[in-house]
Design a protein around this motif. Structure first.
Motif: not given
Lengths: 387, 332
Positions: A91, A103, A109, B207-208, B210-211, B214-215, B272-274, B276
């Motif tokens: 997705l 990044y 964030l 939550f912190m 999340s970046k 994502g990577a 989506t799979s983001k 955040i």
């Protein structure tokens, strides 16, 4: 200034050394390709240079700094990678993937700034992938995916780009496109590129310098012209010297040995398809009299039992023709691929006369022009197969 | 973007509605106006039912449901496996085993173990189970093998738990047994406070992350190239996911399939799979899903109550099977 330098680098996994004592230097604005047989350690070198794999011994320097003393985020703004690893991105749109290249430049964030967005958009334009922006990354072709992964790497604004087999598994169009993007990048942004490649013909054309890896060592480094000479490539890959055409960077299949059965008069590239066809059928053949500067020559040399040749720019001599007649005598067939003889090879006409006298079968075979779409429908193939 | 806003609105509305419904229905039911009346100036048995029984339970369901789903999301990110979750990988069962030992020992000695003590014990159990799964995943890279190993891990821990329970005093067995199949019943406000102290900071910390999460979705090599310190990041994922599932197990016992199914449903819903977006959505989704399941568990065969895992499995397991089938062609 050199962007990457290695000092007596030994790379490998754990204690197992794959490549020993490597001295590599890559400057800004050059494309360096790493060539060598499968398993020779190209990927290991790349992983070590990218800081993904710890060096067994020796040091990698980026901009003069020891990479083992740099943090991941320090490396990430200098160097970006593209691996052969298949990316599973559930997705995610292509934009999501490319954006991830930003990044290192975003905050805690990972929220993109306007500048980041502009760079992403610019990168999509650079790789000519604007139509892919909102498509699902898992639903595009392999070639497109590779393009997106390259865009991701470019988006990271690296000084150094490390690519592991970027062109493998791509069709010709995508291969060329990818290399075109790399050239553009190097020219416009002065990026240093190091990549491993298996397509020697392409490596020969794109690389400023080449590094050859063989038997756990860097065997040779130099410009493509230096590397593609004196039969070195054949040696590097351990194939028969004649099989490899250094001008074009292409390999030929192995020749058929045995007593020659067919004599071919070739020239001007007209003979090449015939040589190939005979090779496929497994018929030993002789080619003559061919000029050494004829485009046919390297292929004939690689595939035929014997080439009776004349020096470049000299008319075919009677002596050579007599020599050819001697061989022709023992053949069962003569194939003439040349429509007209010119002043330089006019004596080849005598070979036709000779064959007629000796009642050797003659076939005039003019291959070329527009090839039929499905050769099998042409009825009988122009050459008889061996009985 | 619009889809995102719509989804969050929907989840929030569902959360509010289901919270109200959970407070209203049960062995005694109230109308919405009665509920407001009790909440604003309640007295007598009605306020006892709502404030002392249903409200803590509902809050616990929200916190623990969110925690479970979040724990699953973290594990899915860690293993790059869409059906990983604390229950599927046997991590809940590991926590359960540790808690059952602690409970049996403390009951036999005659002192009750404190709530925070339970959480710590469960956390140790979770980490131990996680260690087992990690040892297996380090040897075998195939994703389906990981799942099978996790399920086996769960069975072994459950069997050991049964064994421990059989040594407990008769009077404690009912209590322990009810807990070991998973239930939200019997939660009080003090426990809710401890849950909140664990779950809310864990949510913020996740939550912190999340970046880097994502990577990490692009694989380890790319993540490290983007500046993620892989070792540190993986440790953070393990600690957070174990802590979250430990908290759930300590208070409600093992709750099945929420961690595997909810993040997947949420991803599908949002398209989506983001991380955040998916992290808060998973938390909300887990809370909503568990509110619904707990309501079912309470009212379907009232006055007798079903185990929460019975309901979560009915709705969650098919989702997991669907993911497996859909990904069958791409080496799971």
């Amino acid at each position: 200034m050199s962007k990457i330098e290695t000092h007596s680098l030994s790379a490998g996994y754990g204690k197992k050394i794959v490549v020993e004592n490597a001295e590599i230097e890559i400057k800004s604005g050059e494309i360096v390709s790493l060539i060598g047989a499968n398993g020779s350690g190209k990927s290991t070198i790349l992983k070590t240079i990218a800081g993904q794999l710890e060096a067994v011994s020796g040091t990698v320097y980026i901009d003069g700094r020891d990479i083992s003393k740099m943090s991941e985020s320090e490396i990430s703004v200098k160097l970006s990678i593209m691996t052969t690893e298949k990316v599973r991105a559930e997705l995610m749109t292509c934009k999501d993937v490319v954006e991830s290249g930003r990044y290192p430049y975003t905050g805690r964030l990972g929220i993109l700034s306007q500048r980041d967005r502009d760079i992403v958009r610019e990168t999509f334009r650079l790789v000519d992938g604007v139509e892919l922006v909102n498509q699902d990354f898992n639903r595009i072709s392999d070639g497109q995916r590779q393009k997106i992964m390259l865009a991701r790497a470019i988006c990271q604004e690296p000084d150094i780009l490390v690519l592991d087999e970027p062109t493998s598994y791509l069709d010709m169009k995508h291969k060329l496109e990818l290399l075109k993007i790399l050239r553009k990048l190097v020219r416009e942004k002065n990026t240093a590129v190091i990549m491993s490649m298996h397509e020697l013909d392409l490596a020969l054309k794109i690389s400023d310098r080449m590094i050859c890896v063989k038997n756990n060592f860097i065997d040779r480094t130099g410009t493509p012209e230096e590397i593609f000479s004196e039969g070195y490539i054949s040696e590097l890959f351990g194939v028969d010297t004649l099989c490899y055409n250094e001008f074009f960077g292409t390999p030929e299949l192995e020749k058929i040995s045995g007593e020659p059965e067919i004599f071919v008069i070739g020239g001007m590239g007209k003979g090449i398809p015939v040589y190939r066809r005979l090779e496929r059928m497994g018929v030993p053949f002789v080619v003559g009299v061919l000029h050494e500067n004829d485009i046919d020559f390297p292929v004939a040399k690689a595939l035929s039992c014997k080439v009776i040749s004349e020096k470049a720019f000299e008319p075919v001599s009677a002596e050579r023709v007599r020599q050819a007649e001697k061989v022709l005598q023992k053949c069962r067939k003569l194939i003439c691929c040349v429509e007209k003889f010119g002043s330089m090879n006019s004596l080849n006409r005598e070979l036709l006369e000779f064959a007629k006298q000796k009642e050797i079968e003659i076939e005039h075979l003019l291959v070329g022009g527009s090839a039929p779409h499905t050769p099998r429908q042409r009825g009988k193939p122009p050459l008889e197969t061996r009985d | 973007m619009q889809r995102c806003v719509k989804c969050f609105l929907l989840l929030s509305v569902l959360l509010v509605v289901l919270t109200a419904v959970n407070l209203m229905f049960g062995s005694v039911s109230y109308s919405l106006s009665e509920l407001f009346g009790i909440l604003s100036h309640g007295n007598g048995t009605d306020s006892m039912v709502i404030l002392k029984i249903r409200l803590p339970r509902t809050l616990a369901v929200i916190l623990l449901g969110g925690a479970l789903s979040l724990s699953g999301l973290l594990l899915q990110n860690f293993f790059a496996n869409p059906i990983a979750g604390p229950f599927v990988l046997g991590i809940s069962s590991g926590a359960k085993f540790a808690v059952s030992i602690a409970m049996t020992v403390s009951l036999s000695v005659g002192t009750a173990i404190s709530s925070s003590g339970l959480v710590i014990t469960a956390f140790i159990g979770s980490l131990a189970a996680m260690g087992t799964v990690l040892a297996i995943s380090g040897r075998v890279k195939r994703m389906s093998v990981l799942i099978v190993a996790g399920v086996m891990n769960g069975y072994i821990c459950s069997a050991l738990t049964e064994l421990v329970i059989s040594f407990a005093d008769d009077s404690d067995i009912v209590n322990l047994h009810g807990w070991s199949v998973g239930t939200f019943s019997g939660t009080d406000m003090d426990e809710v406070k401890i849950m909140a102290v664990v779950v809310i900071p864990a949510l913020l910390l996740t939550f912190m992350l999340s970046k880097p999460m994502g990577a990490y979705q692009l694989g380890e090599a790319y993540a490290s190239n983007m500046g993620v310190n892989i070792k540190k990041f993986r440790a953070e994922l393990i600690v957070l996911s174990s802590l979250l599932s430990a908290c759930v197990t300590a208070f409600a016992g093992p709750v099945s399939f929420v961690g595997s199914a909810v993040p997947h449903m949420v991803r599908g819903m949002l398209g989506t799979s983001k991380p955040i977006i998916i992290i808060p959505a998973s938390f909300l989704g887990g809370a909503v899903f568990c509110l619904f399941c707990d309501l079912m568990a309470r009212v379907l065969f009232a006055p007798s109550e079903l185990g929460i895992s019975t309901i979560t499995a009915i709705f969650g397991a098919p989702v997991v099977v669907t993911i497996m089938l859909r990904r069958g062609d791409r080496q799971l």
